[in-house]
Design a protein around this motif. Structure first.
Motif, short mmCIF file in Angstrom:
data_model
loop_
_atom_site.label_atom_id
_atom_site.label_comp_id
_atom_site.label_asym_id
_atom_site.label_seq_id
_atom_site.Cartn_x
_atom_site.Cartn_y
_atom_site.Cartn_z
N GLY A 19 -60.01 3.85 18.35
CA GLY A 19 -59.22 4.15 19.52
C GLY A 19 -59.19 2.97 20.47
O GLY A 19 -59.22 1.82 20.09
N SER A 31 -59.56 9.96 25.41
CA SER A 31 -58.88 10.39 24.19
C SER A 31 -59.71 11.52 23.60
O SER A 31 -60.94 11.43 23.52
CB SER A 31 -58.76 9.25 23.17
OG SER A 31 -57.90 8.24 23.64
N TYR A 42 -60.44 14.13 20.26
CA TYR A 42 -60.27 14.18 18.81
C TYR A 42 -60.83 15.49 18.23
O TYR A 42 -61.83 16.02 18.73
CB TYR A 42 -61.03 13.03 18.14
CG TYR A 42 -60.51 11.65 18.48
CD1 TYR A 42 -59.56 11.02 17.68
CD2 TYR A 42 -60.97 10.98 19.61
CE1 TYR A 42 -59.10 9.75 17.98
CE2 TYR A 42 -60.51 9.72 19.92
CZ TYR A 42 -59.58 9.10 19.10
OH TYR A 42 -59.12 7.85 19.41
N ASP A 73 -58.03 11.20 12.59
CA ASP A 73 -58.01 9.79 12.98
C ASP A 73 -57.24 9.56 14.27
O ASP A 73 -57.48 8.59 14.98
CB ASP A 73 -57.38 8.95 11.86
CG ASP A 73 -58.26 8.88 10.62
OD1 ASP A 73 -59.50 8.86 10.80
OD2 ASP A 73 -57.73 8.87 9.50
N GLU A 74 -56.29 10.45 14.55
CA GLU A 74 -55.47 10.29 15.75
C GLU A 74 -55.87 11.32 16.80
O GLU A 74 -56.22 12.46 16.47
CB GLU A 74 -53.98 10.47 15.41
CG GLU A 74 -53.44 9.41 14.46
CD GLU A 74 -53.55 8.01 15.02
OE1 GLU A 74 -53.34 7.85 16.24
OE2 GLU A 74 -53.86 7.08 14.25
#
Length: 320
Positions: free
Chosen positions: A7, A59, A61, A66-67
């Motif tokens: 990331g 971010s 998850y 993975d994104e």
């Protein structure tokens, strides 16, 4: 253990794609294993206080992903969020209260500290444990400021001066943060809010000096911000107000000179800039602005001369 995509903080250690055994080795913030933390980069100073307003990048998850399912890392200016009000994830609130300015950390939240049994379809499945990577960009302790602006005007007038000055300074710091992020409209509103509470009558000369010192900083901020917003008339107005407090303030003289140059008031611009130069003769910004003024004035005079020549030529041709 497989390392996932790193990331926005890829250089600070690979993000695991499976969290079970790895997460159990992390610091337990909640005491029941529901909020665990891995520090990726240490911060400085004290952790964020409970009533702070924070600027963070994050971010989120899901395991094996993975994104991120949510992120604000693509945003130039993260939205300011107030702890206790704007953050919906209980685990994230707990985690942020442990973070210092500049710190980057990785958190794992069990469902009870995240999205619960129901999840948040379609992005978050039921009973999902989630991982968040977070960077604490900055925070301000806004408790006194928030409490002050929640009062009526009459109640604000009874606030001790030292607390009023602290509130004004907090608002100015908010403005400075927004200015650094080039959010000039937001910065202007914060500076104006700070200025609005500095109009009280002092009870002594010492209090007047304290109020003036605080006002001067805000007025200089307003002047440069209005220049950025391309409102030189307002920049000049606030610069001149600053000069009423300190007639030898080079920043105020410089801003006034810049504003007058923007409005093509070349004589006034020169007067302000020369006064500033007399105080700080080796200031590169002032000297460069005087050079710019000379160049602009030369171009202006050449255009005026050219226009006069065209007018005369037109008159001569009409009489021919």
């Amino acid at each position: 253990m497989q390392g996932g995509g790193g990331g926005a903080w890829a250089g600070l250690g690979a993000r695991p794609r499976r969290w079970g055994p790895w997460a159990r080795g992390l610091q337990d913030l909640s005491g029941d294993g529901g909020v665990r933390k891995e520090e990726l980069r240490p911060g400085t100073g004290q952790p964020a206080p409970p009533a702070a307003t924070v600027a963070v990048k994050y971010s989120g998850y899901l395991e094996h992903a993975d994104e991120p399912f949510c992120t604000n890392c693509t945003t130039k200016l993260p939205r300011l969020m107030k702890l206790g009000e704007d953050i919906t994830l209980r685990g994230l609130e707990i985690g942020l209260l442990t973070m210092k300015k500049g710190e980057v950390a990785r958190f794992v939240f069990t469902p009870v500290y995240a999205y619960g049994q129901q999840g948040c379809p379609p992005l978050i499945p039921p009973n999902a444990t989630v991982l968040f990577e977070v960077e604490m960009l900055d925070f301000l302790d806004s408790a006194d400021s928030d409490a002050f602006f929640a009062l009526t005007a009459e109640q604000q007038d009874t606030f001790p001066l030292q607390k009023v000055l602290k509130v004004a300074d907090t608002e100015r710091e908010f403005g400075n943060y927004l200015y650094r992020k080039q959010c000039f409209e937001g910065a202007k509103e914060r500076y104006k809010r700070a200025y609005s509470i500095l109009g009280r009558s002092p009870s002594s000369v010492a209090e007047q000096c304290q109020i003036d010192a605080s006002k001067l900083l805000v007025l200089l901020n307003l002047s440069v911000t209005y220049l950025k917003l391309e409102h030189p008339d307002r920049a000049l107005m606030y610069g001149e107000k600053a000069l009423e407090i300190d007639h030898r303030n080079t920043k105020a003289l410089f801003r006034c000179g810049q504003a007058c140059l923007c409005m093509t008031e070349y004589k006034k611009a020169r007067d302000f800039l020369v006064r500033a130069q007399q105080i700080e003769p080796f200031n590169n910004d002032i000297n460069n602005e005087l050079k710019k003024l000379a160049s602009c004035y030369k171009d202006y005079m050449e255009k005026e001369k050219e226009m006069c020549c065209r007018m005369l030529a037109s008159l001569n041709s009409s009489h021919a």
